[in-house]
Design an enzyme around this catalytic site. Structure first.
Site, PDB file in Angstrom:
ATOM      1  N   LYS A  59      67.290  32.344   1.789  1.00 36.15           N
ATOM      2  CA  LYS A  59      67.577  31.968   0.401  1.00 36.15           C
ATOM      3  C   LYS A  59      68.916  32.547  -0.047  1.00 36.15           C
ATOM      4  CE  LYS A  59      62.680  31.510  -0.545  1.00 36.15           C
ATOM      5  NZ  LYS A  59      61.433  32.048  -1.074  1.00 36.15           N
ATOM      6  N   GLN A  82      59.371  37.270  -3.972  1.00 36.50           N
ATOM      7  CA  GLN A  82      58.866  36.758  -2.692  1.00 36.50           C
ATOM      8  C   GLN A  82      57.395  37.147  -2.527  1.00 36.50           C
ATOM      9  OE1 GLN A  82      60.648  34.753  -0.559  1.00 36.50           O
ATOM     10  NE2 GLN A  82      58.727  34.515   0.521  1.00 36.50           N
ATOM     11  N   ASP A 135      60.946  29.574  -9.235  1.00 34.41           N
ATOM     12  CA  ASP A 135      59.919  29.180  -8.259  1.00 34.41           C
ATOM     13  C   ASP A 135      58.903  28.220  -8.874  1.00 34.41           C
ATOM     14  OD1 ASP A 135      60.050  29.834  -5.605  1.00 34.41           O
ATOM     15  OD2 ASP A 135      59.228  31.860  -5.858  1.00 34.41           O
TER      16      ASP A 135
END
Ligand code: NAD
Length: 289
Positions: free
Chosen positions: A53, A97, A120
């Site tokens: 990412k 994460q 997200d």
């Protein structure tokens, strides 16, 4: 013979679009979009996703930092870190994460992220916007699937989309996206308790497999001419590979490819799309501040 949907190429196209838009913003006097990535613990898979990412962000001109914390960090400390990032005007997007260590409640952490920075698309406010069809952050993997379908010129209006899997990160948000006005599919979601799943799967014009079981979708589950999207990522033993395994999807590719009209490979199909949508979301977050 199916058309093989090239996720690498479509993802590269989207990343190029984001790069152009970021450069235009910077030319117009804005600072570069900034993504804060929070990584807790030393799980190698999580660390590798986070590196991917960060690298993809840098390539399109999005700045990012990975804030790494020991697995022993308390839930309270982590929530305080999220609140500081929420309050920091230089931070456009926040990504935590997952999974987090067992002593930390994932849900509490996600719920603490400012919905305006929820790149997200996991916050209940983001999910709510999705369900009622409002614009907002897009769920990464499902939106990546929709990009693959639309950029391949596949008609979705009135198409019967059968999704196998009802997870919060793939099946459920994808069902909501496919129902959205402008996409207009008729959606069936199947799961582990579904009765006569093969009969439902065979009705699909667009069949999406998000189960997590190698070769689950065999040729007898696929209507000739259907579009087949394989989300699964499964390790199967392979002594011919140096690492001892290879990655396969949920679809028996060799058997299904001859009867499908379009199919995504694994790897190189859905996988590369997730990061592309994350970059789109981070750009959107920067635009809204
Ligand atoms: P999950 O384990 O959360 O959900 C799996 C779903 O499959 C569940 O809803 C379950 O009901 C259904 N299921 C399980 N067994 C079934 C059966 N026998 N019959 C019918 N349905 C059954 O998984 P997930 O997080 O949605 O991920 C699914 C797969 O997609 C995994 O292989 C994962 O690695 C992969 N994945 C890929 C990406 C990507 O970027 N390509 C992103 C997310 C997930």
């Amino acid at each position: 013979m199916a058309h093989i949907i090239d996720g690498k190429a479509i993802s590269a196209q989207i990343r190029e679009e984001v790069k152009t838009a970021v450069a235009a913003r910077v030319t117009n006097g804005h600072r570069a979009p900034y993504l804060a990535v929070v990584l807790v613990g030393d799980d190698p898979a999580s660390a590798s996703y986070v590196r991917g990412k960060a690298k993809a962000s840098a390539e399109v001109g999005i700045e990012s930092d990975t804030l790494t914390y020991d697995a022993s960090i308390s839930e309270q400390e982590l929530l305080d870190i999220i609140r500081r990032l929420n309050d920091d005007d230089n931070v456009d997007g926040i990504l935590v994460q997952l999974p987090l260590p067992d002593h930390i409640d994932d849900r509490k952490v996600i719920d603490t992220i400012d919905p305006a920075k929820d790149v997200d698309c996991f916050h209940p406010a983001s999910v709510g916007n999705l369900v009622i069809g409002l614009d907002g952050f897009k769920p990464a993997t499902p939106a990546g699937i929709v990009e693959l379908i639309q950029r391949s010129g596949i008609e979705t209006s009135g198409a019967h989309c059968v999704i196998i899997g009802r997870s919060n990160i793939v099946g459920k948000p994808l069902a909501n996206l496919m129902l959205k006005r402008g996409i207009d599919a008729t959606v069936t979601v199947c799961h582990s308790r579904t009765k006569d799943l093969p009969a439902l799967a065979r009705q699909a014009d667009i069949l999406v497999a998000a189960i997590g079981r190698a070769n689950f979708v065999t040729a007898d589950l696929v209507k000739p001419g259907a579009v087949v999207i394989d989300v699964g990522i499964n390790r199967v033993e392979d002594a011919t590979r140096e690492r001892g395994y290879r990655l396969v999807g949920d679809v028996d590719f060799d058997a299904v490819e001859p009867i499908a009209s379009h199919i995504t490979p694994v790897p190189g199909g859905v996988g590369p799309m997730t990061i592309a949508v994350l970059l789109q979301n981070t750009l959107m977050a920067a635009r809204s501040t």
